[in-house]
Every structure is written in C-alpha cells, then in structure tokens.
Design a protein around this motif. Structure first.
Motif, PDB file in Angstrom:
ATOM      1  N   UNK A 194      43.575  12.710  51.484  1.00  0.00           N
ATOM      2  CA  UNK A 194      42.197  12.868  52.099  1.00  0.00           C
ATOM      3  C   UNK A 194      42.040  14.178  52.777  1.00  0.00           C
ATOM      4  N   UNK A 195      43.251  14.476  53.638  1.00  0.00           N
ATOM      5  CA  UNK A 195      43.320  15.829  54.386  1.00  0.00           C
ATOM      6  C   UNK A 195      43.266  17.078  53.531  1.00  0.00           C
ATOM      7  N   UNK A 196      44.064  16.770  52.343  1.00  0.00           N
ATOM      8  CA  UNK A 196      44.123  17.855  51.507  1.00  0.00           C
ATOM      9  C   UNK A 196      42.815  18.313  50.616  1.00  0.00           C
ATOM     10  N   UNK A 197      42.077  16.964  50.265  1.00  0.00           N
ATOM     11  CA  UNK A 197      40.646  17.268  50.181  1.00  0.00           C
ATOM     12  C   UNK A 197      39.795  17.983  50.863  1.00  0.00           C
ATOM     13  N   UNK A 198      39.736  17.434  52.172  1.00  0.00           N
ATOM     14  CA  UNK A 198      38.969  18.125  53.019  1.00  0.00           C
ATOM     15  C   UNK A 198      39.084  19.356  53.357  1.00  0.00           C
ATOM     16  N   UNK A 199      40.501  19.801  53.472  1.00  0.00           N
ATOM     17  CA  UNK A 199      40.838  21.218  53.518  1.00  0.00           C
ATOM     18  C   UNK A 199      40.404  21.942  52.508  1.00  0.00           C
ATOM     19  N   UNK A 200      40.509  21.699  51.279  1.00  0.00           N
ATOM     20  CA  UNK A 200      39.911  22.175  50.080  1.00  0.00           C
ATOM     21  C   UNK A 200      38.473  22.269  50.352  1.00  0.00           C
ATOM     22  N   UNK A 201      37.682  21.435  50.634  1.00  0.00           N
ATOM     23  CA  UNK A 201      36.423  21.537  50.789  1.00  0.00           C
ATOM     24  C   UNK A 201      35.987  22.534  51.834  1.00  0.00           C
ATOM     25  N   UNK A 202      36.643  22.556  52.782  1.00  0.00           N
ATOM     26  CA  UNK A 202      36.381  23.645  53.801  1.00  0.00           C
ATOM     27  C   UNK A 202      36.655  24.880  53.327  1.00  0.00           C
ATOM     28  N   UNK A 203      37.270  25.186  52.217  1.00  0.00           N
ATOM     29  CA  UNK A 203      37.386  26.345  51.692  1.00  0.00           C
ATOM     30  C   UNK A 203      36.355  26.585  50.501  1.00  0.00           C
ATOM     31  N   UNK A 204      35.578  25.804  50.233  1.00  0.00           N
ATOM     32  CA  UNK A 204      34.503  25.861  49.395  1.00  0.00           C
ATOM     33  C   UNK A 204      34.712  25.240  48.140  1.00  0.00           C
ATOM     34  N   UNK A 205      35.872  24.107  48.000  1.00  0.00           N
ATOM     35  CA  UNK A 205      36.119  23.670  46.552  1.00  0.00           C
ATOM     36  C   UNK A 205      35.865  22.109  46.968  1.00  0.00           C
ATOM     37  N   UNK A 206      34.397  21.621  46.523  1.00  0.00           N
ATOM     38  CA  UNK A 206      34.010  20.325  47.239  1.00  0.00           C
ATOM     39  C   UNK A 206      33.915  19.556  45.941  1.00  0.00           C
ATOM     40  N   UNK A 207      34.495  19.533  45.006  1.00  0.00           N
ATOM     41  CA  UNK A 207      34.556  18.539  43.904  1.00  0.00           C
ATOM     42  C   UNK A 207      35.920  18.300  43.353  1.00  0.00           C
ATOM     43  N   UNK A 208      36.760  18.093  44.543  1.00  0.00           N
ATOM     44  CA  UNK A 208      38.267  17.542  44.489  1.00  0.00           C
ATOM     45  C   UNK A 208      38.610  16.176  45.301  1.00  0.00           C
ATOM     46  N   UNK A 209      38.054  15.185  44.856  1.00  0.00           N
ATOM     47  CA  UNK A 209      38.291  14.060  45.604  1.00  0.00           C
ATOM     48  C   UNK A 209      39.671  13.398  45.805  1.00  0.00           C
TER      49      UNK A 209
END
Length: 120
Positions: A32-47
C-alpha cells in the motif's frame, strides 16, 4: 496501466528509485505504501494488490538484473499485517532467471538488498 503502456516503464523506474531509497535506510515498505508513493509521482493506476503490482515488482527485480543474480529489490516490499513479502515473491524467487536455492529465505534476500544499497 498495462505492461505495454508507454508509462509502464516510467512506473518501473519510479518504483526502483523509491525502493532503492528505502533500501539505503534499511527499511521495508508495504504494498500500500509503494502504491501511494507511486500515486504521489503521478502513477495512479497501480493498486497495492495483484494485477499490475505483481508485474511491476517482477520488472523491478529484473531492472539491470537480467540474469537474476543480483538481490531482488522487491524483497523489501511487505504485507502490512504479516510484515512479509507475498507468496508471489517466493514463487518469483524460485523461477527463472532468479532460481534461488531450496534453502533460500526472503529474510536473507532482504539483508542482501540492504547490503547492496548500503554500499552504493
């Protein structure tokens, strides 16, 4: 996001950077933390579960490691409740090109990841 999407390789690069930074601090992070870090960098489609995350973590392990001999960087990504990598990680570790031996443990792999990044 699919592996063939142009931004997929950028997501792999971002995940590698996130995990290397965490490895230098000898820490783990949850899916979940990795998913959130990726989302913060603009990759919002990686659950944080199955699907794209599974492929992404395999490709993170293969990043500049085509022969599979270097430590598997995704060893530091763990389940929030168990604090262990998923069973998929162990399956990956025993598959080609990684082919870890029968006495291999994910804990040993984590320590190898930490040692590799401590020296960078």
């Amino acid at each position: 996001m699919r592996r063939k999407d142009p931004e997929y390789q950028q997501a792999v690069e971002a995940a590698v950077a996130i995990l290397r930074q965490r490895a230098r601090a000898e820490g783990t992070l949850t899916y979940g933390e990795l998913s959130a870090e990726l989302e913060a960098r603009g990759f919002d489609s990686i659950p944080p579960y199955r699907g794209v995350m599974t492929y992404l973590l395999k490709d993170v392990c293969l990043h500049r490691n085509a022969d599979g001999q270097a430590p598997m960087l995704s060893a530091i990504v763990v389940n929030k409740a168990s604090r262990k990598p998923s069973e998929q990680f162990s399956t990956l570790a025993r598959s080609v090109p990684f082919s870890r031996p029968a006495d291999w443990t994910w804990q040993d792999e984590q320590q190898q990841v930490f040692a590799q990044h401590r020296e960078e």
